[in-house]
Design an enzyme around this catalytic site. Structure first.
Site, PDB file in Angstrom:
ATOM      1  N   GLY A  15       0.776  -1.195  -0.068  1.00  0.00           N
ATOM      2  CA  GLY A  15       0.001  -0.059   0.201  1.00  0.00           C
ATOM      3  C   GLY A  15       0.988   1.141  -0.005  1.00  0.00           C
ATOM      4  O   GLY A  15       1.873   1.301   0.853  1.00  0.00           O
ATOM      5  N   ARG A  76       0.955  -4.987  -5.169  1.00  0.00           N
ATOM      6  CA  ARG A  76       1.076  -6.444  -4.233  1.00  0.00           C
ATOM      7  C   ARG A  76       1.610  -7.416  -5.303  1.00  0.00           C
ATOM      8  O   ARG A  76       0.317  -7.665  -5.954  1.00  0.00           O
ATOM      9  CB  ARG A  76      -0.069  -6.605  -3.441  1.00  0.00           C
ATOM     10  CG  ARG A  76       0.022  -5.551  -2.394  1.00  0.00           C
ATOM     11  CD  ARG A  76      -1.184  -5.629  -1.422  1.00  0.00           C
ATOM     12  NE  ARG A  76      -0.937  -4.929  -0.163  1.00  0.00           N
ATOM     13  CZ  ARG A  76      -1.833  -3.712   0.023  1.00  0.00           C
ATOM     14  NH1 ARG A  76      -2.779  -3.584  -0.942  1.00  0.00           N
ATOM     15  NH2 ARG A  76      -1.772  -3.067   1.046  1.00  0.00           N
ATOM     16  N   ASP A 107       5.441  -4.974   6.004  1.00  0.00           N
ATOM     17  CA  ASP A 107       6.098  -6.472   6.488  1.00  0.00           C
ATOM     18  C   ASP A 107       6.126  -7.337   5.381  1.00  0.00           C
ATOM     19  O   ASP A 107       6.932  -7.995   5.401  1.00  0.00           O
ATOM     20  CB  ASP A 107       5.391  -6.682   7.905  1.00  0.00           C
ATOM     21  CG  ASP A 107       4.037  -6.813   7.838  1.00  0.00           C
ATOM     22  OD1 ASP A 107       3.268  -6.329   6.809  1.00  0.00           O
ATOM     23  OD2 ASP A 107       3.426  -7.266   9.087  1.00  0.00           O
ATOM     24  N   THR A 130       4.206   2.627   5.489  1.00  0.00           N
ATOM     25  CA  THR A 130       2.888   2.315   5.592  1.00  0.00           C
ATOM     26  C   THR A 130       2.293   3.440   6.443  1.00  0.00           C
ATOM     27  O   THR A 130       2.704   3.705   7.452  1.00  0.00           O
ATOM     28  CB  THR A 130       2.820   0.949   5.997  1.00  0.00           C
ATOM     29  OG1 THR A 130       1.425   0.896   6.677  1.00  0.00           O
ATOM     30  CG2 THR A 130       3.575   0.442   7.342  1.00  0.00           C
ATOM     31  N   ASP A 132      -0.184   2.451   8.470  1.00  0.00           N
ATOM     32  CA  ASP A 132      -0.470   1.739   9.680  1.00  0.00           C
ATOM     33  C   ASP A 132       0.323   1.632  10.866  1.00  0.00           C
ATOM     34  O   ASP A 132      -0.169   1.382  11.930  1.00  0.00           O
ATOM     35  CB  ASP A 132      -0.633   0.185   9.428  1.00  0.00           C
ATOM     36  CG  ASP A 132      -1.648   0.028   8.116  1.00  0.00           C
ATOM     37  OD1 ASP A 132      -2.442   0.876   7.999  1.00  0.00           O
ATOM     38  OD2 ASP A 132      -1.642  -1.039   7.510  1.00  0.00           O
ATOM     39  N   ASP A 134       2.330  -0.052  11.777  1.00  0.00           N
ATOM     40  CA  ASP A 134       2.477  -1.522  12.447  1.00  0.00           C
ATOM     41  C   ASP A 134       3.437  -2.708  12.404  1.00  0.00           C
ATOM     42  O   ASP A 134       3.702  -3.796  12.363  1.00  0.00           O
ATOM     43  CB  ASP A 134       1.198  -2.451  12.071  1.00  0.00           C
ATOM     44  CG  ASP A 134       1.211  -2.606  10.313  1.00  0.00           C
ATOM     45  OD1 ASP A 134       2.138  -1.857   9.707  1.00  0.00           O
ATOM     46  OD2 ASP A 134       0.409  -3.354   9.972  1.00  0.00           O
ATOM     47  N   ARG A 176      -5.297  -1.649   9.147  1.00  0.00           N
ATOM     48  CA  ARG A 176      -5.290  -3.205   9.015  1.00  0.00           C
ATOM     49  C   ARG A 176      -5.584  -3.689  10.200  1.00  0.00           C
ATOM     50  O   ARG A 176      -6.728  -3.584  10.894  1.00  0.00           O
ATOM     51  CB  ARG A 176      -3.932  -3.400   8.636  1.00  0.00           C
ATOM     52  CG  ARG A 176      -4.076  -4.855   7.532  1.00  0.00           C
ATOM     53  CD  ARG A 176      -2.658  -5.122   6.937  1.00  0.00           C
ATOM     54  NE  ARG A 176      -1.475  -4.836   7.462  1.00  0.00           N
ATOM     55  CZ  ARG A 176      -0.404  -5.368   7.204  1.00  0.00           C
ATOM     56  NH1 ARG A 176      -0.184  -6.011   6.184  1.00  0.00           N
ATOM     57  NH2 ARG A 176       0.543  -5.177   7.820  1.00  0.00           N
TER      58      ARG A 176
END
Ligand code: F6P
Length: 328
Positions: A15, A76, A107, A130, A132, A134, A176
């Site tokens: 993304g 992706r 990741d 990203t 996120d 995360d 996510r």
């Protein structure tokens, strides 16, 4: 600096996130600074498999530090998950005399880089990009700060109309499986409740919280919901559930969606991207491989890619407590 690496490729994968262009610019200009050639790979690993490469120099990245998205485009790639796909990618890299690559992504992109590096003994470096946030090994991923500001600005606007109509709004944000965006924007926008996957509030407690809020004199409310929240209902079902159980409430839903991924990167993301790009290239030139660059206590650090992939980026417990106190 090592003489073994003469040409470095850079790609964006997964993304997109604001700040990716600033990171590409930094990688390209650090290569130019050290007189190392640089190649941009379009469309992430899919472009690597298809040989979609372009030579880049310091001037190729003029005027992109302020632009959202990624000039190299992103994808992706399912093909890169197969040995045949990776083999094709390796052949293209060798044909172009590329000695190492820097991947800017999340990741999933790092897992791909790790497998590739191990299969072909090929130097790689990761930059976390990203919205996120995360990823283990960095307190900030590229794009996260910009996304937080985009979300807070949107919630401020929703707040205006919520107050005018005495309404309760559920605002769904991305992230996510992680609640970092929801928790931080919830605190930053003064939300009455924040629902994140790391802390399952439960439907009963949500109702209690909404009732408490109403009885304490609040006539409108904002509930920020992380898309990965496990309360067990979609945000639209949540609306119905609250309306069924608390008929006094007039409820609306806003799903912010991909607006969170675009826009001009904040100064923070631009500076972070510039620092991370320098570190990624210089680490490769020092002979290092298989690391992700990250930010810890305002230092740019390296974390082995396998740790970055396996480790969990924990939610900030202190911020959770702050949010509990603020929603009193
Ligand atoms: O990882 C970034 C992210 O925007 C997540 O927050 C979200 O779950 C996902 O990507 C959406 O992916 P796509 O753009 O493929 O729909």
């Amino acid at each position: 600096m090592s003489n073994n690496i003469r040409k470095i490729a850079v790609l964006t994968s997964g993304g997109d996130a604001p700040g990716m262009n600033a990171a590409i610019r930094s990688v390209v200009r650090t290569c130019a600074y050290h007189k190392v050639e640089c190649v941009g790979i379009y469309r992430g690993y899919q472009g690597m498999i298809e040989g979609d490469f372009k030579e880049m120099n310091a001037r190729s990245v003029n005027n992109i530090i302020n632009r959202g998205g990624t000039i190299l485009k992103s994808a992706r790639s399912m093909d890169f998950r197969t040995p045949e796909g990776r083999e094709k990618a390796y052949r293209h890299l060798r044909d172009h005399n590329i000695d190492a690559f820097v991947v800017i992504g999340g990741d999933g992109s790092f897992t791909g880089a790790m497998i590739f590096s191990e299969s072909f003994d090929f130097p790689v470096m990761g930059i976390p990009g990203t919205i996120d946030n995360d990823i283990y090994g960095t307190s900030f991923t590229l794009g996260y700060d910009t996304a937080l500001n985009t979300v807070v600005e949107a919630i401020d606007k929703i707040r205006d109309t919520a107050i005018s109509h005495n309404r309760l709004f559920f605002v769904e944000v991305m992230g996510r499986d992680a609640g970092h965006i929801a928790l931080n924007t919830g605190v930053g926008a003064g939300a009455e409740e924040i629902l994140i996957p790391e802390e399952n509030l439960g439907l009963e407690r949500l109702l209690e919280s909404m009732e408490r809020s109403r009885l304490s004199g609040k006539s409108s409310s904002i509930v920020v919901v992380a898309e990965g929240d496990k309360i067990g209902k979609s945000v639209f079902e949540l609306k119905e559930y609250v309306e069924d159980n608390l008929p006094d409430y007039d409820v609306r839903v806003t799903v912010l969606g991909h607006i969170q991924r675009g826009g001009r990167p904040t100064c923070f993301d631009r500076v972070l991207a510039s620092r991370m790009g320098v570190k990624a290239v210089e680490s490769l030139l020092e002979g290092k491989s298989n690391y992700m660059v990250g930010l810890a206590k305002d230092e740019i650090i390296l974390t082995p890619l396998d740790q970055a992939v396996k480790g969990k980026s924990e939610i900030n417990r202190e911020l959770l407590r702050v949010s509990d106190i603020m929603t009193t």
